[in-house]
Scaffold this motif. Structure first.
Motif, PDB file in Angstrom:
ATOM      1  N   HIS A  80      -3.976 -37.307-116.584  1.00  0.00           N
ATOM      2  CA  HIS A  80      -2.968 -36.338-116.149  1.00  0.00           C
ATOM      3  C   HIS A  80      -1.677 -36.566-116.939  1.00  0.00           C
ATOM      4  O   HIS A  80      -1.345 -37.683-117.318  1.00  0.00           O
ATOM      5  N   ARG A  81      -0.961 -35.489-117.174  1.00  0.00           N
ATOM      6  CA  ARG A  81       0.226 -35.583-118.022  1.00  0.00           C
ATOM      7  C   ARG A  81       1.520 -35.457-117.229  1.00  0.00           C
ATOM      8  O   ARG A  81       2.573 -35.148-117.760  1.00  0.00           O
ATOM      9  N   GLU A  83       2.637 -33.518-114.647  1.00  0.00           N
ATOM     10  CA  GLU A  83       3.302 -32.331-114.127  1.00  0.00           C
ATOM     11  C   GLU A  83       3.469 -32.477-112.614  1.00  0.00           C
ATOM     12  O   GLU A  83       2.813 -33.302-111.973  1.00  0.00           O
ATOM     13  N   HIS A  86       0.492 -32.732-110.420  1.00  0.00           N
ATOM     14  CA  HIS A  86      -0.242 -33.996-110.534  1.00  0.00           C
ATOM     15  C   HIS A  86       0.376 -35.057-109.622  1.00  0.00           C
ATOM     16  O   HIS A  86      -0.333 -35.762-108.892  1.00  0.00           O
ATOM     17  N   PRO A 111       6.329 -39.050-117.607  1.00  0.00           N
ATOM     18  CA  PRO A 111       5.167 -38.205-117.862  1.00  0.00           C
ATOM     19  C   PRO A 111       4.965 -37.918-119.351  1.00  0.00           C
ATOM     20  O   PRO A 111       5.931 -37.871-120.130  1.00  0.00           O
ATOM     21  N   ASN A 113       3.684 -35.039-120.459  1.00  0.00           N
ATOM     22  CA  ASN A 113       4.076 -33.652-120.651  1.00  0.00           C
ATOM     23  C   ASN A 113       5.580 -33.597-120.896  1.00  0.00           C
ATOM     24  O   ASN A 113       6.371 -34.095-120.089  1.00  0.00           O
ATOM     25  N   GLU A 115       7.843 -31.196-120.876  1.00  0.00           N
ATOM     26  CA  GLU A 115       8.666 -30.469-119.908  1.00  0.00           C
ATOM     27  C   GLU A 115       8.800 -31.265-118.609  1.00  0.00           C
ATOM     28  O   GLU A 115       9.887 -31.347-118.021  1.00  0.00           O
ATOM     29  N   ALA A 116       7.695 -31.865-118.183  1.00  0.00           N
ATOM     30  CA  ALA A 116       7.734 -32.676-116.966  1.00  0.00           C
ATOM     31  C   ALA A 116       8.633 -33.898-117.155  1.00  0.00           C
ATOM     32  O   ALA A 116       9.375 -34.290-116.247  1.00  0.00           O
ATOM     33  N   GLU A 119      12.224 -32.815-116.947  1.00  0.00           N
ATOM     34  CA  GLU A 119      12.629 -32.574-115.555  1.00  0.00           C
ATOM     35  C   GLU A 119      13.016 -33.882-114.868  1.00  0.00           C
ATOM     36  O   GLU A 119      13.997 -33.943-114.117  1.00  0.00           O
ATOM     37  N   ASP A 238      -3.414 -31.097-118.445  1.00  0.00           N
ATOM     38  CA  ASP A 238      -2.298 -30.280-117.971  1.00  0.00           C
ATOM     39  C   ASP A 238      -2.487 -28.838-118.400  1.00  0.00           C
ATOM     40  O   ASP A 238      -3.595 -28.446-118.797  1.00  0.00           O
ATOM     41  N   THR A 239      -1.449 -28.054-118.318  1.00  0.00           N
ATOM     42  CA  THR A 239      -1.566 -26.621-118.565  1.00  0.00           C
ATOM     43  C   THR A 239      -1.656 -26.260-120.040  1.00  0.00           C
ATOM     44  O   THR A 239      -1.913 -25.099-120.366  1.00  0.00           O
TER      45      THR A 239
END
Length: 334
Positions: A80-81, A83, A86, A111, A113, A115-116, A119, A238-239
Motif C-alpha cells: 500500500h502506498r 493513501e 489505506h 507514505p 504516494n 500526494e498522500a 498531505e 494505490d490509485t
C-alpha cells in the motif's frame, strides 16, 4: 546474468537509455514457453513475495478469526502506498486484531504516494510505522503469531515459526528444495528469498490457478488470497500504480517487487509470467507487461490500454510536449 535488452528510450530520434533484463513465460507444468534473457536468473522476489507470505495467515483464515473486512484482509498482500483509505483500513485492522502500531518491526516513514505524503507534511504529522508500505503484511504475521501462541516480538526473525512456514510454503509451491533458496533481509526488515525467474512465473500461475496445488490447505489459502487481491485492487498499491491496474482484471493475479521484479498469473490461459528489470526500474513495467500481453494475444484490450495510459510510451518534457518514445524491443526465444 543473461540479461537482454527489454526497453529502449529515444529522445529526438537518438537512443538515450536502455533497460536490460529477462522475461520468462511458463505453462501449467512449469515448462518454459517463451523467454527473453535467462529464465534461470536468480532474483529476490521482494514485495512480489507478499501473496505467498500471506498464505500461512490465510490458511488459518485469520481474517475470519478477527472479523476483518475484505479490504482490511487484502492488506496482508499489499504494498500500500499510504493513501488515506489505506491508513483508515490499517487502523481498523490493528484495533480488531488487538495489535499496537509500535509492535511493527518495519521503520517509521511517510507514505510512498506523493500526494498522500504531501498531505501528511501539510498537517505537520510525524512519520509512522503504519505508513510503511509493508505494514499490512507485518500485521498479518503478527496476528497469526498471536493466534498461534507464537512470540510476537520476534515474528521477523528467520528462525521464527511464521518465517519458517513461509519458506516451506514457498519452496513447496515453487517446487524447489527449501535448502536451495537464497535468503536475505528485505527493506522492511523481514526475511526474503530468491528464486529463478521461471519458478517465480510458475508460482504466480499456481496462485492464479490454485487447482495446480495438491495440498488442500495451501490450495484454499491461495484461492482466498488471490480473490482478496482481485476484489480490492486499490488496496494492493494505490490509485495510480501498475499492480492495482492489473488486478482490476479478474483473469490476472499480479504483484511487483522492489528492484524491477514482477510476477503474473493468467487464469484462463493457464500461464505464468515473470520479469526482472536489471536496473530496478518500475517505470518501464507497463511498457514491458503490455508488450508481453500483446505478444501472447491477450484478449482483454482494456487491461493493456490501462497500462499504456498509466505510463505512455510517448515521452514528454516538463511542459507536456512529446519529445521521445520508449519501445519494448525484446525478442522471444523458444
Amino acid at each position: 546474468m543473461g540479461f537482454t535488452t527489454l526497453v529502449e528510450e529515444y529522445r529526438g530520434g537518438l537512443l538515450e537509455n536502455v533497460h536490460y533484463g529477462a522475461v520468462s513465460v511458463v505453462d501449467e507444468k512449469g515448462n518454459i514457453l517463451y523467454k527473453a534473457g535467462n529464465p534461470e536468473h536468480m532474483t529476490y522476489l521482494r514485495s512480489a513475495a507478499k501473496p505467498f507470505q500471506a498464505l500461512p495467515v490465510m490458511k488459518r483464515r485469520i481474517d475470519e478469526v478477527y472479523g476483518l473486512t475484505s479490504k482490511e484482509a487484502s492488506l496482508f498482500t499489499a504494498s500500500h502506498r499510504g493513501e488515506a483509505f489505506h491508513i483508515e483500513a490499517l487502523e481498523s485492522l490493528f484495533q480488531k486484531m488487538g495489535l499496537k502500531e509500535e509492535e511493527l518491526h518495519c521503520c517509521s516513514t511517510y507514505p510512498l504516494n506523493e500526494e498522500a505524503k504531501a498531505e501528511r507534511h501539510r498537517a505537520n504529522e510525524p512519520t509512522r510505522k503504519i505508513f510503511h508500505n509493508c505494514s499490512g503484511k507485518h500485521a498479518g504475521l503478527m496476528g497469526l503469531s498471536k493466534y498461534m501462541g507464537w512470540d510476537i516480538d520476534t515474528y521477523y526473525k528467520p528462525s521464527h515459526p511464521v518465517q519458517q512456514e513461509i519458506l516451506e510454503i514457498m519452496a513447496y509451491i515453487a517446487e524447489v528444495p527449501k535448502e536451495s533458496i537464497p535468503q536475505g533481509i528485505d527493506g522492511c526488515g523481514l526475511p526474503i528469498f530468491a528464486l529463478p525467474l521461471h519458478k517465480i512465473a510458475y508460482s504466480y500461475l499456481k496462485l492464479a490457478c490454485p487447482d495446480l496445488i495438491e495440498d488442500i490447505e495451501i490450495r484454499n489459502a491461495a484461492a482466498v488470497t488471490a480473490k482478496l487481491m482481485n476484489d480490492n485492487p486499490l488496496m494492493i498499491a494505490d490509485t495510480k500504480f501498475v499492480c492495482s491496474e492489473l488486478l482490476k482484471d479478474n483473469n490476472l493475479t499480479a504483484k511487483g517487487g522492489a528492484k524491477g521484479v514482477y510476477g503474473i498469473g493468467l487464469r484462463k490461459e493457464r500461464i505464468g509470467i515473470s520479469l526482472k528489470v536489471s536496473d530496478g526500474s518500475e517505470q518501464v513495467w507497463p511498457c514491458i507487461i503490455a508488450s508481453i500481453l500483446e505478444r501472447l494475444g491477450y484478449s482483454n484490450q482494456d487491461t493493456i490500454d490501462r497500462l499504456y495510459a498509466l505510463v505512455p510510451n510517448t515521452i514528454v518534457n516538463d511542459g507536456g510536449t512529446i519529445v521521445g518514445e520508449r519501445r519494448a524491443v525484446f525478442q522471444w526465444e523458444f
